[in-house]
Design a protein around this motif. Structure first.
Motif, PDB file in Angstrom:
ATOM      1  N   THR A  91       0.884  -1.231  -0.099  1.00 58.55           N
ATOM      2  CA  THR A  91       0.078   0.024  -0.057  1.00 58.55           C
ATOM      3  C   THR A  91       0.911   1.413  -0.010  1.00 58.55           C
ATOM      4  OG1 THR A  91      -0.187  -0.097   2.444  1.00 58.55           O
ATOM      5  CG2 THR A  91      -1.915  -1.232   1.322  1.00 58.55           C
ATOM      6  N   GLY A  95       3.976   1.698   2.586  1.00 55.11           N
ATOM      7  CA  GLY A  95       3.408   0.322   3.070  1.00 55.11           C
ATOM      8  C   GLY A  95       4.399  -0.854   2.947  1.00 55.11           C
ATOM      9  N   ARG A 234      -3.186   4.195  -3.457  1.00 54.12           N
ATOM     10  CA  ARG A 234      -2.238   3.409  -2.247  1.00 54.12           C
ATOM     11  C   ARG A 234      -1.571   1.997  -2.903  1.00 54.12           C
ATOM     12  NH1 ARG A 234      -0.124   6.378  -1.156  1.00 54.12           N
ATOM     13  NH2 ARG A 234       0.747   5.647   0.936  1.00 54.12           N
ATOM     14  N   VAL A 235      -0.610   2.331  -3.737  1.00 55.06           N
ATOM     15  CA  VAL A 235       0.049   1.127  -4.353  1.00 55.06           C
ATOM     16  C   VAL A 235       1.517   1.472  -4.649  1.00 55.06           C
ATOM     17  CG1 VAL A 235      -0.889   1.514  -6.733  1.00 55.06           C
ATOM     18  CG2 VAL A 235      -0.069  -0.618  -6.210  1.00 55.06           C
ATOM     19  N   GLY A 256      -4.169  -6.415   0.621  1.00 54.99           N
ATOM     20  CA  GLY A 256      -3.719  -5.256   0.958  1.00 54.99           C
ATOM     21  C   GLY A 256      -4.028  -3.891  -0.179  1.00 54.99           C
ATOM     22  N   VAL A 257      -3.538  -4.610  -1.385  1.00 53.39           N
ATOM     23  CA  VAL A 257      -3.415  -3.758  -2.618  1.00 53.39           C
ATOM     24  C   VAL A 257      -5.006  -4.063  -3.506  1.00 53.39           C
ATOM     25  CG1 VAL A 257      -2.377  -3.095  -4.800  1.00 53.39           C
ATOM     26  CG2 VAL A 257      -1.087  -3.688  -2.858  1.00 53.39           C
ATOM     27  N   ASN A 258      -5.797  -3.217  -3.215  1.00 47.93           N
ATOM     28  CA  ASN A 258      -7.362  -3.493  -3.731  1.00 47.93           C
ATOM     29  C   ASN A 258      -7.196  -3.504  -5.208  1.00 47.93           C
ATOM     30  OD1 ASN A 258      -8.030  -0.644  -4.875  1.00 47.93           O
ATOM     31  ND2 ASN A 258      -7.490  -0.134  -3.153  1.00 47.93           N
ATOM     32  N   ALA A 261      -6.658  -0.489  -7.351  1.00 47.68           N
ATOM     33  CA  ALA A 261      -5.279  -0.033  -7.359  1.00 47.68           C
ATOM     34  C   ALA A 261      -4.504  -0.913  -8.400  1.00 47.68           C
ATOM     35  CB  ALA A 261      -4.549  -0.136  -5.982  1.00 47.68           C
TER      36      ALA A 261
END
Length: 361
Positions: A91, A95, A234-235, A256-258, A261
């Motif tokens: 993220t 992250g 967020r990536v 976590g990485v949607n 993203a």
């Protein structure tokens, strides 16, 4: 509401965790356009091609994302020119940094970095129970790599080199980085954080992927938040040697990485030429701002990022207030200084007006 007794016992290490201070949202007097220059965001909206894939992907956000980010990792590996086994995603680069510290540090271990630098560094170190070893930047706002090498002890597990450095904007150079790496023990992980790498034009800046290939204890951090304009998704990713990359994947938050993203990052890599045209425009604005500041008498360290740094000491509060009065929200770091993002052309022009009126201190 008052908590009932007894309360759960929390980790003592949390008492040492500093608070992250985000950039304030834009605010302005009535009739004045407000500009947010406090968070180093790209002022441009997503490219049309990225919007298309985001729109399509909205239909499947009821499903979990691909936890292994297979397509994204394959796209990043092809872009970097390495094996997918050398890529870990997270993220944002911060992250990934948290994953690095989790994978390397036991309580009482040390993380060495320049200061002032990215304020998340002492946070991620403290959360792991590690000790931050902060080596001051020099008078030119640059890393003192010799002093950072001197600071390494038997407890050092990670050394972070932020280039361009946030918030000072300065870069390390190829020769000094190689001399530094020659002094770092092989068992200490050196993290080259280049969140702003796409903005660099200094010919002496190193090719970090080449450095990574030649040094088994180097990892490179990158993000899609800045140049690529995907801060809200967020990536980020790490380029690491296989044992490190595998460890980072173990420490990742599941899913976590949607999905949005992942597809936006892939589309952004496919549209890199178009995105780099936008980056070139921001670099041109940075150069215009720096030339205007120099003409107004400001003697500042040259920035290779999408922001400029004002080491104003006790004048920091007054300078930030002058900017805010003009509808420009900037990022003050206590009495160390003020960081100002390169934003829209009109915002930058107004900012230069404030700087001319305030005058160098």
């Amino acid at each position: 509401m008052t908590s009932p007794e007894p309360s759960p016992r929390l980790r003592a290490a949390l008492d040492t965790v500093p608070a992250y201070v985000p950039g304030k949202p834009a605010a302005a007097p009535a009739g004045v356009t407000a500009y947010k220059l406090s968070s180093n965001e790209n002022p441009y909206p997503p490219l049309d091609s990225v919007r298309v894939v985001l729109d399509k992907t909205l239909d499947v956000v009821n499903r979990y994302p691909d936890m292994a980010s297979v397509d994204l990792i394959a796209a990043i590996a092809a872009f970097v020119g390495c094996d997918p086994a050398n890529i870990a995603v997270g993220t944002g680069s911060v992250g990934i940094l948290g994953q690095i510290v989790q994978a390397t540090c036991e309580p009482g271990d040390e993380v060495v970095f320049a200061w002032r630098s990215f304020e998340a560094y002492p946070i991620v170190a403290a959360l792991a129970g590690a000790r931050s070893v902060m080596v001051p930047v020099d008078a030119d706002q640059r890393h003192q790599l010799d002093r950072m090498a001197d600071a390494i002890t038997d407890r050092t597990r990670v050394v972070i080199v932020c280039s361009p450095n946030n918030p000072t904007g300065t870069v390390v150079h190829r020769a000094e980085l190689e001399a530094f790496l020659a002094r770092v023990p092989r068992e200490v992980l050196v993290v080259l954080d280049e969140a702003y790498g796409e903005f660099v034009r200094d010919p002496d800046a190193p090719d970090t992927i080449d450095v990574w290939r030649r040094h088994g204890n180097v990892t490179v951090l990158r993000t899609f938040s800045k140049a690529y304009g995907l801060a809200g998704l967020r990536v980020g990713y790490a380029v690491a040697h296989e044992p490190v990359a595998a460890a980072l994947r173990k420490c990742a938050v599941p899913f976590g990485v949607n999905t949005l993203a992942q597809v936006a990052a892939i589309a952004s890599l496919e549209a890199r030429d178009e995105l780099m045209t936008r980056v070139a425009a921001l670099v041109a604005e940075r150069e215009r701002v720096q030339a205007g500041l120099a003409a107004a008498g400001w003697a500042l360290a040259p920035s290779e990022a999408n922001f400029v740094w004002f080491p104003l000491g006790g004048h920091s509060a007054d300078f930030a207030a002058a900017c805010e009065a003009a509808g420009l929200m900037v990022r003050r770091y206590g009495d160390d200084g003020v960081r100002v993002t390169i934003g829209e052309t009109d915002a930058n022009s107004r900012f230069l007006e404030v700087c001319r009126a305030f005058g160098p201190r």
